[in-house]
Scaffold this motif. Structure first.
Motif, PDB file in Angstrom:
ATOM      1  N   SER A  52       0.830  -1.199   0.000  1.00  0.00           N
ATOM      2  CA  SER A  52       0.000   0.000   0.000  1.00  0.00           C
ATOM      3  C   SER A  52       0.868   1.254   0.000  1.00  0.00           C
ATOM      4  O   SER A  52       2.065   1.210   0.269  1.00  0.00           O
ATOM      5  CB  SER A  52      -0.922  -0.001   1.218  1.00  0.00           C
ATOM      6  OG  SER A  52      -0.153   0.003   2.414  1.00  0.00           O
ATOM      7  N   TRP A  53       0.238   2.377  -0.278  1.00  0.00           N
ATOM      8  CA  TRP A  53       1.004   3.604  -0.450  1.00  0.00           C
ATOM      9  C   TRP A  53       1.663   4.063   0.843  1.00  0.00           C
ATOM     10  O   TRP A  53       2.701   4.728   0.805  1.00  0.00           O
ATOM     11  CB  TRP A  53       0.134   4.713  -1.038  1.00  0.00           C
ATOM     12  CG  TRP A  53      -0.949   5.226  -0.150  1.00  0.00           C
ATOM     13  CD1 TRP A  53      -2.077   4.569   0.234  1.00  0.00           C
ATOM     14  CD2 TRP A  53      -1.025   6.517   0.444  1.00  0.00           C
ATOM     15  NE1 TRP A  53      -2.852   5.359   1.026  1.00  0.00           N
ATOM     16  CE2 TRP A  53      -2.241   6.555   1.175  1.00  0.00           C
ATOM     17  CE3 TRP A  53      -0.197   7.629   0.428  1.00  0.00           C
ATOM     18  CZ2 TRP A  53      -2.645   7.685   1.897  1.00  0.00           C
ATOM     19  CZ3 TRP A  53      -0.582   8.757   1.130  1.00  0.00           C
ATOM     20  CH2 TRP A  53      -1.796   8.771   1.862  1.00  0.00           C
ATOM     21  N   LYS A  54       1.139   3.668   1.978  1.00  0.00           N
ATOM     22  CA  LYS A  54       1.786   4.011   3.241  1.00  0.00           C
ATOM     23  C   LYS A  54       2.673   2.881   3.749  1.00  0.00           C
ATOM     24  O   LYS A  54       3.398   3.038   4.726  1.00  0.00           O
ATOM     25  CB  LYS A  54       0.734   4.343   4.308  1.00  0.00           C
ATOM     26  CG  LYS A  54       0.072   5.686   4.105  1.00  0.00           C
ATOM     27  CD  LYS A  54      -0.812   6.023   5.291  1.00  0.00           C
ATOM     28  CE  LYS A  54      -1.398   7.412   5.167  1.00  0.00           C
ATOM     29  NZ  LYS A  54      -2.235   7.772   6.325  1.00  0.00           N
ATOM     30  N   GLY A  55       2.571   1.718   3.082  1.00  0.00           N
ATOM     31  CA  GLY A  55       3.436   0.610   3.455  1.00  0.00           C
ATOM     32  C   GLY A  55       2.870  -0.308   4.519  1.00  0.00           C
ATOM     33  O   GLY A  55       3.498  -1.293   4.894  1.00  0.00           O
ATOM     34  N   GLY A  56       1.667  -0.008   4.992  1.00  0.00           N
ATOM     35  CA  GLY A  56       1.130  -0.799   6.094  1.00  0.00           C
ATOM     36  C   GLY A  56       0.514  -2.114   5.685  1.00  0.00           C
ATOM     37  O   GLY A  56       0.346  -3.014   6.508  1.00  0.00           O
ATOM     38  N   ASN A  57       0.148  -2.241   4.417  1.00  0.00           N
ATOM     39  CA  ASN A  57      -0.510  -3.457   3.942  1.00  0.00           C
ATOM     40  C   ASN A  57       0.267  -4.046   2.777  1.00  0.00           C
ATOM     41  O   ASN A  57       0.698  -3.327   1.874  1.00  0.00           O
ATOM     42  CB  ASN A  57      -1.938  -3.149   3.482  1.00  0.00           C
ATOM     43  CG  ASN A  57      -2.816  -2.733   4.643  1.00  0.00           C
ATOM     44  OD1 ASN A  57      -2.869  -3.407   5.656  1.00  0.00           O
ATOM     45  ND2 ASN A  57      -3.509  -1.610   4.495  1.00  0.00           N
ATOM     46  N   THR A  58       0.441  -5.344   2.835  1.00  0.00           N
ATOM     47  CA  THR A  58       1.092  -6.057   1.747  1.00  0.00           C
ATOM     48  C   THR A  58       0.254  -7.272   1.376  1.00  0.00           C
ATOM     49  O   THR A  58      -0.519  -7.779   2.202  1.00  0.00           O
ATOM     50  CB  THR A  58       2.500  -6.537   2.134  1.00  0.00           C
ATOM     51  OG1 THR A  58       2.417  -7.377   3.290  1.00  0.00           O
ATOM     52  CG2 THR A  58       3.416  -5.366   2.442  1.00  0.00           C
ATOM     53  N   ASN A  59       0.391  -7.709   0.146  1.00  0.00           N
ATOM     54  CA  ASN A  59      -0.193  -9.001  -0.228  1.00  0.00           C
ATOM     55  C   ASN A  59       0.670  -9.660  -1.285  1.00  0.00           C
ATOM     56  O   ASN A  59       1.446  -8.994  -1.981  1.00  0.00           O
ATOM     57  CB  ASN A  59      -1.662  -8.872  -0.667  1.00  0.00           C
ATOM     58  CG  ASN A  59      -1.842  -7.944  -1.840  1.00  0.00           C
ATOM     59  OD1 ASN A  59      -1.693  -8.358  -2.981  1.00  0.00           O
ATOM     60  ND2 ASN A  59      -2.168  -6.706  -1.570  1.00  0.00           N
ATOM     61  N   TYR A  60       0.542 -10.986  -1.361  1.00  0.00           N
ATOM     62  CA  TYR A  60       1.438 -11.796  -2.168  1.00  0.00           C
ATOM     63  C   TYR A  60       0.671 -12.864  -2.937  1.00  0.00           C
ATOM     64  O   TYR A  60      -0.362 -13.353  -2.481  1.00  0.00           O
ATOM     65  CB  TYR A  60       2.465 -12.502  -1.269  1.00  0.00           C
ATOM     66  CG  TYR A  60       3.356 -11.559  -0.498  1.00  0.00           C
ATOM     67  CD1 TYR A  60       3.001 -11.124   0.771  1.00  0.00           C
ATOM     68  CD2 TYR A  60       4.558 -11.106  -1.043  1.00  0.00           C
ATOM     69  CE1 TYR A  60       3.808 -10.251   1.480  1.00  0.00           C
ATOM     70  CE2 TYR A  60       5.379 -10.241  -0.345  1.00  0.00           C
ATOM     71  CZ  TYR A  60       5.001  -9.818   0.916  1.00  0.00           C
ATOM     72  OH  TYR A  60       5.809  -8.958   1.614  1.00  0.00           O
ATOM     73  N   ALA A  61       1.231 -13.236  -4.056  1.00  0.00           N
ATOM     74  CA  ALA A  61       0.733 -14.412  -4.752  1.00  0.00           C
ATOM     75  C   ALA A  61       1.039 -15.639  -3.894  1.00  0.00           C
ATOM     76  O   ALA A  61       2.062 -15.680  -3.197  1.00  0.00           O
ATOM     77  CB  ALA A  61       1.392 -14.538  -6.113  1.00  0.00           C
ATOM     78  N   ASP A  62       0.179 -16.617  -3.962  1.00  0.00           N
ATOM     79  CA  ASP A  62       0.388 -17.825  -3.158  1.00  0.00           C
ATOM     80  C   ASP A  62       1.731 -18.479  -3.466  1.00  0.00           C
ATOM     81  O   ASP A  62       2.364 -19.054  -2.579  1.00  0.00           O
ATOM     82  CB  ASP A  62      -0.748 -18.818  -3.409  1.00  0.00           C
ATOM     83  CG  ASP A  62      -2.059 -18.372  -2.789  1.00  0.00           C
ATOM     84  OD1 ASP A  62      -3.113 -18.909  -3.186  1.00  0.00           O
ATOM     85  OD2 ASP A  62      -2.039 -17.490  -1.902  1.00  0.00           O
ATOM     86  N   SER A  63       2.159 -18.373  -4.704  1.00  0.00           N
ATOM     87  CA  SER A  63       3.381 -19.058  -5.124  1.00  0.00           C
ATOM     88  C   SER A  63       4.646 -18.470  -4.493  1.00  0.00           C
ATOM     89  O   SER A  63       5.691 -19.129  -4.503  1.00  0.00           O
ATOM     90  CB  SER A  63       3.510 -19.011  -6.649  1.00  0.00           C
ATOM     91  OG  SER A  63       3.530 -17.665  -7.105  1.00  0.00           O
ATOM     92  N   VAL A  64       4.556 -17.261  -3.943  1.00  0.00           N
ATOM     93  CA  VAL A  64       5.758 -16.633  -3.374  1.00  0.00           C
ATOM     94  C   VAL A  64       5.626 -16.352  -1.886  1.00  0.00           C
ATOM     95  O   VAL A  64       6.589 -15.886  -1.258  1.00  0.00           O
ATOM     96  CB  VAL A  64       6.121 -15.330  -4.121  1.00  0.00           C
ATOM     97  CG1 VAL A  64       6.255 -15.587  -5.617  1.00  0.00           C
ATOM     98  CG2 VAL A  64       5.113 -14.223  -3.831  1.00  0.00           C
ATOM     99  N   LYS A  65       4.468 -16.613  -1.312  1.00  0.00           N
ATOM    100  CA  LYS A  65       4.277 -16.354   0.115  1.00  0.00           C
ATOM    101  C   LYS A  65       5.297 -17.098   0.950  1.00  0.00           C
ATOM    102  O   LYS A  65       5.565 -18.270   0.714  1.00  0.00           O
ATOM    103  CB  LYS A  65       2.866 -16.769   0.537  1.00  0.00           C
ATOM    104  CG  LYS A  65       1.798 -15.747   0.228  1.00  0.00           C
ATOM    105  CD  LYS A  65       0.436 -16.225   0.706  1.00  0.00           C
ATOM    106  CE  LYS A  65      -0.645 -15.230   0.361  1.00  0.00           C
ATOM    107  NZ  LYS A  65      -1.995 -15.700   0.740  1.00  0.00           N
ATOM    108  N   GLY A  66       5.860 -16.384   1.911  1.00  0.00           N
ATOM    109  CA  GLY A  66       6.861 -16.981   2.790  1.00  0.00           C
ATOM    110  C   GLY A  66       8.268 -16.957   2.229  1.00  0.00           C
ATOM    111  O   GLY A  66       9.222 -17.255   2.947  1.00  0.00           O
TER     112      GLY A  66
END
Length: 119
Positions: A52-66
């Motif tokens: 997110s623009w403030k950096g507080g939220n992220t999300n990932y594709a399942d293939s790269v999570k972790g």
């Protein structure tokens, strides 16, 4: 004119790590939500990660999570993608992209950086 420039790609063995960087110019990074995408040969471009623009939220594709971590430094106008435990299937051209926080479509794109993971 907003410009994005990626760097940090290269050739790495499976299990290794790379850190991609994307510098934004023309506007301040804090104005945008940022994402990383990739396109492998013969495949469509796919989403990898977003912040997110403030950096507080992220999300990932399942293939790269972790394994992958997206982060941003608004003072340096730079967004990063730390990639660990790389696999041959991570081989692709990686692109960073920027969008206004109020829309879902990424408007600005970099030229891409090649990541090649050997087995």
């Amino acid at each position: 004119q907003v410009q994005l420039e990626e760097s940090g790609g290269g050739l790495v063995q499976a299990g290794g790590s790379l850190r991609l960087s994307c510098v934004i110019s023309g506007r301040t990074l804090s104005s945008y939500a940022m994402g990383w995408f990739r396109q492998a040969p013969g495949k469509e471009r796919e989403f990898v990660a977003a912040v997110s623009w403030k950096g507080g939220n992220t999300n990932y594709a399942d293939s790269v999570k972790g394994r992958f971590t997206i982060s941003r430094d608004n003072t340096e106008n730079t967004v990063y993608l730390q990639m660990n435990s790389l696999k041959p299937e991570d081989t692709a051209v990686y692109y960073c992209a920027a969008r206004s926080p109020v829309v879902t479509v990424y408007r600005y794109w970099g030229q891409g950086t090649q990541v090649t993971v050997s087995s």
